[in-house]
Design a protein around this motif. Sequence first.
Motif, PDB file in Angstrom:
ATOM      1  N   GLY A 173       0.842  -1.187   0.000  1.00 50.07           N
ATOM      2  CA  GLY A 173       0.000   0.000   0.000  1.00 50.07           C
ATOM      3  C   GLY A 173       0.878   1.237   0.000  1.00 50.07           C
ATOM      4  N   CYS A 174       1.744   1.338  -1.023  1.00 52.21           N
ATOM      5  CA  CYS A 174       2.837   2.316  -1.007  1.00 52.21           C
ATOM      6  C   CYS A 174       2.377   3.758  -1.165  1.00 52.21           C
ATOM      7  CB  CYS A 174       3.865   1.973  -2.081  1.00 52.21           C
ATOM      8  SG  CYS A 174       3.197   1.887  -3.764  1.00 52.21           S
ATOM      9  N   GLY A 175       1.181   4.002  -1.725  1.00 49.83           N
ATOM     10  CA  GLY A 175       0.700   5.376  -1.868  1.00 49.83           C
ATOM     11  C   GLY A 175       1.645   6.229  -2.672  1.00 49.83           C
ATOM     12  N   SER A 176       2.116   7.314  -2.080  1.00 46.20           N
ATOM     13  CA  SER A 176       3.035   8.233  -2.762  1.00 46.20           C
ATOM     14  C   SER A 176       4.458   7.699  -2.841  1.00 46.20           C
ATOM     15  CB  SER A 176       3.051   9.581  -2.038  1.00 46.20           C
ATOM     16  OG  SER A 176       3.621   9.438  -0.739  1.00 46.20           O
ATOM     17  N   GLY A 177       4.748   6.608  -2.118  1.00 46.40           N
ATOM     18  CA  GLY A 177       6.104   6.067  -2.081  1.00 46.40           C
ATOM     19  C   GLY A 177       6.963   6.655  -0.982  1.00 46.40           C
ATOM     20  N   ILE A 178       6.362   7.430  -0.100  1.00 49.17           N
ATOM     21  CA  ILE A 178       7.138   8.139   0.915  1.00 49.17           C
ATOM     22  C   ILE A 178       7.897   7.194   1.833  1.00 49.17           C
ATOM     23  CG2 ILE A 178       5.105   8.344   2.408  1.00 49.17           C
ATOM     24  CD1 ILE A 178       6.218  11.013   3.408  1.00 49.17           C
ATOM     25  N   LEU A 179       7.289   6.078   2.226  1.00 50.49           N
ATOM     26  CA  LEU A 179       7.972   5.150   3.127  1.00 50.49           C
ATOM     27  C   LEU A 179       9.056   4.372   2.391  1.00 50.49           C
ATOM     28  CD1 LEU A 179       4.966   3.736   5.191  1.00 50.49           C
ATOM     29  CD2 LEU A 179       6.438   5.697   5.690  1.00 50.49           C
ATOM     30  N   SER A 180       8.806   4.010   1.144  1.00 47.74           N
ATOM     31  CA  SER A 180       9.823   3.326   0.330  1.00 47.74           C
ATOM     32  C   SER A 180      11.054   4.200   0.186  1.00 47.74           C
ATOM     33  CB  SER A 180       9.267   2.996  -1.052  1.00 47.74           C
ATOM     34  OG  SER A 180       8.199   2.090  -0.989  1.00 47.74           O
ATOM     35  N   ILE A 181      10.828   5.465  -0.159  1.00 44.76           N
ATOM     36  CA  ILE A 181      11.951   6.390  -0.369  1.00 44.76           C
ATOM     37  C   ILE A 181      12.679   6.630   0.949  1.00 44.76           C
ATOM     38  CG2 ILE A 181      12.537   8.772  -0.999  1.00 44.76           C
ATOM     39  CD1 ILE A 181      10.083   8.592  -2.956  1.00 44.76           C
TER      40      ILE A 181
END
Length: 309
Positions: A173-181
Motif C-alpha cells: 500500500g505504497c501510496g506516494s512512495g514516501i515510506l519506500s523512499i
Amino acid sequence: MANTWWELQILCEPDLEESIFWRLEDFGCRGTASENKGNSSLVRAYLSTIQTQLLDLAALSLWLRQDALCVGVSSPTLQWQLIDEEDWATSWKQYWHPQEIGDRFLINPAWLPLPETTERLVIRLDPGVAFGTGNHATTQLCLESLEMRLSGVPQSFVGTGGKHEHLVIADIGCGSGILSIGALLLGAEKVYAVDNDPLAVQSTISNGALNDINSERLLPALGSVDVLTKLLDKPVDGIVCNILAHVIIELIPEMSAIAKPETWAIFSGILLEQSKAVADALEENGWVVAIFVETQRVVLLECTAFLSK
C-alpha cells in the motif's frame, strides 16, 4: 463538460484529525491536507462529483459526528463547495509546507525550493492524488519507526557508507512512495512497493525519480501481496504497511508467505479502537507484537515473524 470536484473543509478538535483522515480515505477522497486553526484543525479533502452526490456528503457528515461521539470529543463541522477540474489537484498544495519528521527526515514539497542547508534526509514529494504527504500521524509514525529500526540494523547488514547491502523491504500500500523512499535514503538496498491504485504506483515512480532513486532499488508494481509473491525470489527482511486496519487483517496470512523467521514488520493506519483486532490477527498467524505506539488515537505496531518454516 469539465469534471467538477467537491472541496470539503472539516473543522475539528486535533484529537479527531487522524480519525477523519481514516474516514476520508475509506470514503474515497483524493488528496488531503490539514492546518492548525487556533486550538482546532482544519482538514481539506477532495471528491469527484461523478462518484459523490449531496446525499453521500450528508452521510459522511453523520459518520464524522458518530466518530466524534465514540472518541468523546465535540462534533466536527463539515462544509463543502464545488471547484473546477483544473483547480482541484493543486488547491490543497498551498496548505502543505516542509515538515521535519523524527530526528532525520525533512519532507519537502516538490514545488518548493530545497533548503539551502540541512543535515536531514530530504524527501522531495509530489503525492498528487496518492496517500502519503507526511501530514498524517500514521505516516509520521512509520517514518520514525523506520528511522529507529534501520539505525539499529545488525552489522552483518551494513556495508560501506552505511548502506544496508542485503536489506530488502516490501512496502504494501505504497501510496506516494514516501515510506519506500525513506527506507532507501536510510540505506536499505531494495524496496518492492505495491498498491492497488495505479495512480499510487505512478506517484511512487515519479517521486522515486524526484529523489534520484535508482530504478533497480525502488520497484513499484500494481497489486498487493499476491503480486509480491511472484516478484520476490526469497522472503523479505522487513515489511511496512500503512493502510486501513481491516485490509491489514485480511492480508496478514498472505504476508506470512513473504516472510522468514525474524522478518520485522511495521503496521499503521490503525485507529486505537481497532488495534486489538489487528494485534490478535497478527498473533494468530505467528507474528509477535513487540512494540505498540499510540499518538493522536492512531496506533503503530512493530512485529517480528517468529514463523515455523
